[in-house]
Design an enzyme around this catalytic site. Structure first.
Site, PDB file in Angstrom:
ATOM      1  CG  ASP A 121      50.767  71.861   9.924  1.00 42.57           C
ATOM      2  OD1 ASP A 121      49.810  72.280  10.384  1.00 42.57           O
ATOM      3  OD2 ASP A 121      51.577  72.391   9.148  1.00 42.57           O
ATOM      4  CD1 TRP A 147      50.881  75.189   3.825  1.00 43.45           C
ATOM      5  CD2 TRP A 147      52.586  75.971   5.238  1.00 43.45           C
ATOM      6  NE1 TRP A 147      51.008  76.735   4.025  1.00 43.45           N
ATOM      7  CE2 TRP A 147      51.808  76.947   4.514  1.00 43.45           C
ATOM      8  CE3 TRP A 147      53.754  76.440   5.821  1.00 43.45           C
ATOM      9  CZ2 TRP A 147      52.150  78.397   4.759  1.00 43.45           C
ATOM     10  CZ3 TRP A 147      53.881  77.613   5.884  1.00 43.45           C
ATOM     11  CH2 TRP A 147      53.192  78.776   5.465  1.00 43.45           C
ATOM     12  CE  LYS A 160      47.051  79.646   7.621  1.00 43.60           C
ATOM     13  NZ  LYS A 160      48.181  78.773   7.586  1.00 43.60           N
TER      14      LYS A 160
HETATM   15  C1  LIG Z   1      49.358  78.729   7.710  1.00 43.86           C
HETATM   16  C2  LIG Z   1      50.177  77.390   7.718  1.00 43.86           C
HETATM   17  C3  LIG Z   1      51.057  77.198   8.186  1.00 43.86           C
HETATM   18  C4  LIG Z   1      52.208  78.306   8.953  1.00 43.86           C
HETATM   19  O1  LIG Z   1      51.926  78.774  10.107  1.00 43.86           O
HETATM   20  P1  LIG Z   1      52.243  79.901  10.985  1.00 43.86           P
HETATM   21  O2  LIG Z   1      51.114  80.002  12.010  1.00 43.86           O
HETATM   22  O3  LIG Z   1      52.267  80.990   9.964  1.00 43.86           O
HETATM   23  O4  LIG Z   1      53.622  79.454  11.319  1.00 43.86           O
HETATM   24  C5  LIG Z   1      51.795  75.975   8.585  1.00 43.86           C
HETATM   25  N1  LIG Z   1      51.238  74.887   7.812  1.00 43.86           N
HETATM   26  C6  LIG Z   1      50.117  74.965   7.437  1.00 43.86           C
HETATM   27  C7  LIG Z   1      49.051  73.849   6.907  1.00 43.86           C
HETATM   28  C8  LIG Z   1      49.344  76.333   7.178  1.00 43.86           C
HETATM   29  O5  LIG Z   1      48.232  76.337   6.546  1.00 43.86           O
END
Ligand SMILES: *Cc1c(COP(=O)(O)O)cnc(C)c1O
Length: 361
Positions: A173, A103, A197
């Site tokens: 993030d 990510w 999540k």
């Molecule tokens: C799932 C995830 C993403 C991607 O997220 P989207 O909502 O599909 O754009 C990015 N970073 C992390 C840490 C994730 O777990």
């Protein structure tokens, strides 16, 4: 009869059952309105109450300081990978990024379209199983911000505490670890995450950003995605993902009723200790991540032989233990154990781990 499984999906992921029950009960008629939340005007008093309550509860849960804005956006974390440099570069040229997994690598790739990216540290060479030691990071004091991924959902690598990056704003993030434990929001310039999540349904993206960083977006930033514009319009410059905001609000209420983020942190620590303990108990299962950086949310592991993957997953599904297959990029298994995964789910998984191992002799 409703049958509920134990859902270990990395995302979209399990939601608290009381939240789903309440949403079901309110589906056709939200509190005497005669309407589903999905059918309401986002500018009507009912939805405004839903959105304001959600923001208030989130602020309370995370103890968000008054000089931070909470934005309900769309587009997921990957869209934020572009919006962060567009909104937060603030006329500077470069930003620092810490590369700890799939990510953060994606964040870096996208940011390169807008900024000079300095990868100040990377654990790519070792296969992304650790966090590079802070003293080895080559941070640039003139960087617009330092970007990290707090929890690498695929690799299962988590920052145990936020890194000290001095006065440069830290951007995180937090898609897969937000609300899993108390956070000192003032350590960050900006926190963002997709909701699917640990917050609620896909479609909602949460941004928490310090006020003084706003107002310097690149001219080409789409108006509806300009943090300043979104903030000044109470996340209603355009139509927000209303139903996802509503469900997120129910999740915030559930978290408060369960004792808040300190209680969640204790529960999550217990679940993770139980699962890692079972995986480490013998040499049968292997967990690739450096122990101090093991994620409390996403637990990747491997069986001794890939040929065992299929029977392991089939036996798991027979027991209602679903979505344990690892991400296609790394293989093996992965158990995601977010806030809404009850201890009983982890206990059932641990029972299966032991039984499967015994059967293999
Ligand atoms: C799932 C995830 C993403 C991607 O997220 P989207 O909502 O599909 O754009 C990015 N970073 C992390 C840490 C994730 O777990």
């Amino acid at each position: 009869m409703t049958r509920r499984v134990h859902n270990f999906s990395a995302g979209p992921a399990v939601l608290p059952e009381p939240v789903l029950q309440q949403a079901a009960a309110e589906m056709l008629d939200w509190r005497g309105s005669g309407m589903s939340v999905m059918e309401m005007s986002h500018r009507g008093p009912q939805f405004i109450e839903i959105a304001e309550t959600a923001e208030r509860d989130l602020r309370e849960l995370m103890a968000v300081p008054a000089d931070y804005r909470v934005l309900f956006m769309q587009g997921g974390a990957l869209t934020q990978n572009a919006l962060v440099p567009m909104n937060l570069l603030r006329g500077r040229r470069s930003a620092d990024y810490i590369d700890t997994g799939s990510w953060s690598a994606k964040s870096i790739e996208e940011a390169r379209r807008y900024a000079a990216v300095n990868v100040a540290a990377s654990s790519a060479a070792g296969g992304y199983t650790t966090i590079p030691p802070r003293e080895d990071w080559t941070l640039d004091p003139d960087a617009a911000y330092v970007h990290i991924c707090s929890n690498e959902t695929i690799g299962g690598v988590e920052f145990p505490v936020p890194p000290d990056v001095g006065s440069v704003p830290l951007v995180a993030d937090m898609s897969s670890s937000i609300l899993s434990q108390p956070v000192e929001v003032s350590r960050y310039g900006c926190i963002y995450g997709g909701a699917q999540k640990n917050i609620g349904p896909a479609g909602l993206t949460l941004v928490i950003v310090r006020d003084d960083l706003l107002g310097h977006a690149m001219p080409a930033t789409p108006t509806a995605l300009n943090y300043r514009v979104v903030a000044d319009n109470g996340s209603m410059y355009n139509t927000p993902p209303t139903y996802s905001v509503y469900i997120a609000g129910l999740v915030f209420r559930w978290l408060k009723a369960e004792g808040g983020l300190a209680a969640m942190a204790a529960r999550n620590a217990d679940k993770a200790a139980l699962l890692y303990g079972a995986l480490d108990a013998t040499g049968f299962y292997r967990c690739p991540v450096d122990r101090p950086y093991r994620s409390r949310m996403n637990v990747p592991f491997r069986l001794p032989d890939e040929r065992l993957d299929k029977p392991f997953l089939a036996g798991a599904e027979e027991r209602g233990l679903m979505q344990l297959k690892g991400h296609r990029s790394v293989g093996g298994m992965r158990a995601s154990i977010y806030n809404a995964m009850p201890l009983a789910g982890v206990t059932a998984l641990v029972d299966w781990l032991r039984e499967f191992e015994r059967r293999q002799g």
